[in-house]
Design a protein around this motif. Sequence first.
Motif, PDB file in Angstrom:
ATOM      1  N   LEU A 116       0.836  -1.205   0.000  1.00 24.80           N
ATOM      2  CA  LEU A 116       0.000   0.000   0.000  1.00 24.80           C
ATOM      3  C   LEU A 116       0.867   1.251   0.000  1.00 24.80           C
ATOM      4  N   ALA A 117       1.928   1.243   0.808  1.00 22.92           N
ATOM      5  CA  ALA A 117       2.816   2.409   0.893  1.00 22.92           C
ATOM      6  C   ALA A 117       3.541   2.651  -0.424  1.00 22.92           C
ATOM      7  N   ALA A 118       3.989   1.561  -1.074  1.00 25.93           N
ATOM      8  CA  ALA A 118       4.677   1.715  -2.361  1.00 25.93           C
ATOM      9  C   ALA A 118       3.728   2.293  -3.405  1.00 25.93           C
ATOM     10  N   PHE A 119       2.512   1.765  -3.462  1.00 26.27           N
ATOM     11  CA  PHE A 119       1.533   2.287  -4.415  1.00 26.27           C
ATOM     12  C   PHE A 119       1.216   3.755  -4.113  1.00 26.27           C
ATOM     13  N   THR A 120       1.140   4.105  -2.837  1.00 31.29           N
ATOM     14  CA  THR A 120       0.818   5.485  -2.446  1.00 31.29           C
ATOM     15  C   THR A 120       1.896   6.454  -2.894  1.00 31.29           C
ATOM     16  N   TYR A 121       3.162   6.142  -2.600  1.00 32.94           N
ATOM     17  CA  TYR A 121       4.205   7.104  -2.962  1.00 32.94           C
ATOM     18  C   TYR A 121       4.374   7.216  -4.476  1.00 32.94           C
ATOM     19  N   PRO A 242      18.111 -16.643  -1.479  1.00 28.42           N
ATOM     20  CA  PRO A 242      17.754 -15.853  -2.663  1.00 28.42           C
ATOM     21  C   PRO A 242      17.220 -14.472  -2.311  1.00 28.42           C
ATOM     22  N   ALA A 243      16.561 -14.324  -1.159  1.00 31.78           N
ATOM     23  CA  ALA A 243      16.044 -13.011  -0.768  1.00 31.78           C
ATOM     24  C   ALA A 243      17.170 -12.024  -0.522  1.00 31.78           C
ATOM     25  N   VAL A 244      18.296 -12.507  -0.008  1.00 34.62           N
ATOM     26  CA  VAL A 244      19.416 -11.621   0.280  1.00 34.62           C
ATOM     27  C   VAL A 244      19.957 -10.999  -1.006  1.00 34.62           C
ATOM     28  N   ALA A 245      19.958 -11.760  -2.088  1.00 37.44           N
ATOM     29  CA  ALA A 245      20.408 -11.210  -3.368  1.00 37.44           C
ATOM     30  C   ALA A 245      19.520 -10.048  -3.788  1.00 37.44           C
ATOM     31  N   TYR A 246      18.212 -10.196  -3.632  1.00 37.42           N
ATOM     32  CA  TYR A 246      17.298  -9.090  -3.936  1.00 37.42           C
ATOM     33  C   TYR A 246      17.541  -7.910  -3.001  1.00 37.42           C
ATOM     34  N   HIS A 247      17.799  -8.180  -1.732  1.00 40.31           N
ATOM     35  CA  HIS A 247      18.073  -7.094  -0.780  1.00 40.31           C
ATOM     36  C   HIS A 247      19.341  -6.334  -1.163  1.00 40.31           C
ATOM     37  N   ARG A 248      20.351  -7.051  -1.650  1.00 39.52           N
ATOM     38  CA  ARG A 248      21.575  -6.375  -2.100  1.00 39.52           C
ATOM     39  C   ARG A 248      21.259  -5.397  -3.225  1.00 39.52           C
ATOM     40  N   TYR A 249      20.475  -5.860  -4.189  1.00 41.60           N
ATOM     41  CA  TYR A 249      20.111  -4.978  -5.301  1.00 41.60           C
ATOM     42  C   TYR A 249      19.261  -3.805  -4.817  1.00 41.60           C
ATOM     43  N   VAL A 286      13.940   6.086 -12.183  1.00 41.62           N
ATOM     44  CA  VAL A 286      14.111   4.734 -12.712  1.00 41.62           C
ATOM     45  C   VAL A 286      14.740   3.813 -11.658  1.00 41.62           C
ATOM     46  N   PHE A 287      15.805   4.283 -11.013  1.00 39.94           N
ATOM     47  CA  PHE A 287      16.479   3.424 -10.036  1.00 39.94           C
ATOM     48  C   PHE A 287      15.655   3.262  -8.758  1.00 39.94           C
ATOM     49  N   LEU A 288      14.866   4.282  -8.398  1.00 38.93           N
ATOM     50  CA  LEU A 288      14.001   4.132  -7.236  1.00 38.93           C
ATOM     51  C   LEU A 288      12.898   3.111  -7.510  1.00 38.93           C
ATOM     52  N   VAL A 289      12.381   3.099  -8.732  1.00 39.56           N
ATOM     53  CA  VAL A 289      11.395   2.087  -9.113  1.00 39.56           C
ATOM     54  C   VAL A 289      12.017   0.692  -9.035  1.00 39.56           C
ATOM     55  N   LEU A 290      13.223   0.540  -9.575  1.00 40.67           N
ATOM     56  CA  LEU A 290      13.901  -0.765  -9.504  1.00 40.67           C
ATOM     57  C   LEU A 290      14.116  -1.179  -8.051  1.00 40.67           C
ATOM     58  N   CYS A 291      14.508  -0.228  -7.222  1.00 42.68           N
ATOM     59  CA  CYS A 291      14.688  -0.498  -5.792  1.00 42.68           C
ATOM     60  C   CYS A 291      13.394  -1.018  -5.173  1.00 42.68           C
ATOM     61  N   THR A 292      12.280  -0.348  -5.471  1.00 42.69           N
ATOM     62  CA  THR A 292      10.992  -0.741  -4.899  1.00 42.69           C
ATOM     63  C   THR A 292      10.570  -2.131  -5.360  1.00 42.69           C
ATOM     64  N   VAL A 294      12.445  -4.700  -6.499  1.00 38.29           N
ATOM     65  CA  VAL A 294      13.235  -5.796  -5.923  1.00 38.29           C
ATOM     66  C   VAL A 294      12.992  -5.902  -4.421  1.00 38.29           C
ATOM     67  N   GLN A 295      12.692  -4.775  -3.776  1.00 39.94           N
ATOM     68  CA  GLN A 295      12.342  -4.824  -2.349  1.00 39.94           C
ATOM     69  C   GLN A 295      11.079  -5.652  -2.125  1.00 39.94           C
ATOM     70  N   VAL A 296      10.064  -5.400  -2.932  1.00 36.04           N
ATOM     71  CA  VAL A 296       8.812  -6.151  -2.793  1.00 36.04           C
ATOM     72  C   VAL A 296       9.042  -7.643  -3.024  1.00 36.04           C
ATOM     73  N   GLU A 297       9.852  -7.975  -4.013  1.00 33.94           N
ATOM     74  CA  GLU A 297      10.129  -9.391  -4.282  1.00 33.94           C
ATOM     75  C   GLU A 297      10.898 -10.026  -3.128  1.00 33.94           C
ATOM     76  N   ALA A 298      11.876  -9.296  -2.579  1.00 29.22           N
ATOM     77  CA  ALA A 298      12.637  -9.827  -1.444  1.00 29.22           C
ATOM     78  C   ALA A 298      11.728 -10.074  -0.246  1.00 29.22           C
ATOM     79  N   LEU A 299      10.834  -9.129   0.034  1.00 28.10           N
ATOM     80  CA  LEU A 299       9.938  -9.273   1.180  1.00 28.10           C
ATOM     81  C   LEU A 299       8.916 -10.380   0.955  1.00 28.10           C
ATOM     82  N   ARG A 300       8.510 -10.576  -0.292  1.00 31.01           N
ATOM     83  CA  ARG A 300       7.598 -11.683  -0.588  1.00 31.01           C
ATOM     84  C   ARG A 300       8.262 -13.025  -0.278  1.00 31.01           C
ATOM     85  N   ILE A 301       9.536 -13.145  -0.661  1.00 37.51           N
ATOM     86  CA  ILE A 301      10.274 -14.389  -0.375  1.00 37.51           C
ATOM     87  C   ILE A 301      10.451 -14.549   1.130  1.00 37.51           C
TER      88      ILE A 301
END
Length: 352
Positions: A116-121, A242-249, A286-292, A294-301
């Motif tokens: 919800l927060a990601a969609f809001t910002y 695998p989640a740690v790899a997403y967190h690194r990115y 662009v990079f903030l979108v990529l950050c968001t 990969v963050q969502v994918e890491a948290l899903r895992i």
Amino acid sequence: MATVVMEQIGRLFINAQQLRQIPQLLESAFPTLPCTVKASDVPWVFREPHILTGYRQPDQSWRYYFLTLFQRHNEALNVWTHLLAALIILVKWQEISETVDFLREPHAQPLFIVLLAAFTYLSCSALAHLLSAKSELSHYTFYFLDYVGVAVYQYGSALAHFYYAIEGDWHTRVQGFFLPAAAFFAWLSCLGCCYGKYASPGLPKFAHKLFQVVPSGLAYCLDISPVVHRIYSCYQQGCSDPAVAYHRYQVLFFLISAYFFSYPHPECWFPGKCDFFGQGHQIFHVFLVLCTLVQVEALRIDFTERRPLYEQLHGDLAHDAIALFIFTACCSALTAFYVRKRVRTALHEKEE
């Protein structure tokens, strides 16, 4: 037979006539928009350093600014990057909701909040870049809304990191203050951004940036600490999570985006050459979108794979965290409303 052929030809003729009308219908639906103008033709509040052209004319109808979604101007890419990302978040939300009951599963609620927060910002940012050119008051209003969205996302990220990504030993160190401090820094970030925007006429450009960067930087250092500790622990142990790899990115993409937010590169090297494409703020988006993403994918895992750990660590914390999320959002919104009121008074005094 001849009659049938003539009927078919008549239908084709009618269809051809209708096809010829399509451009006229499109033109009436999307009228020709006023051309963009130079920086010297708009009030200073709309001008960006080293961006010389591509500004939309102020004091037009709301319909005009919504239609500029399909026009070439210097904010178009900023709008589309966050608008498309918001739609992607909605798709991810729908995919996750097929296997996760956000309403009945207390431990899923922090995941719901970060989505919800990601969609809001992302939505608030897209609106700010799309509609802020209407007037000076609109400019301040929509960017204050953007800052509220950022504060909401900061707390949402902090909550999700604390809930799903944290290791047990770091949880022991920070559990007594982490979420209240994250809420305070999120609000402070909103206050700093709003005040910096409000006071910018009397501030040097670097001071305006400091009001934005310093509180947000403090918030990020706290919010990302569970992730950084997790990455370091994984490196020491030689794990292959695998989640740690997403967190690194996630960390890498955020640091790159922060650099381009703080410094007007590359447009400061090529004034007027990056007016429509290649601005530092566009690269930041662009990079903030990529950050968001990969963050969502890491948290899903993490939500799927680390359930025994976070159930043991947090118990029924989710309900209190949701209340703190609502409190943070309300405080940020009230702060933005108050500063907007000050801006409106200042603009009225200037007109008189």
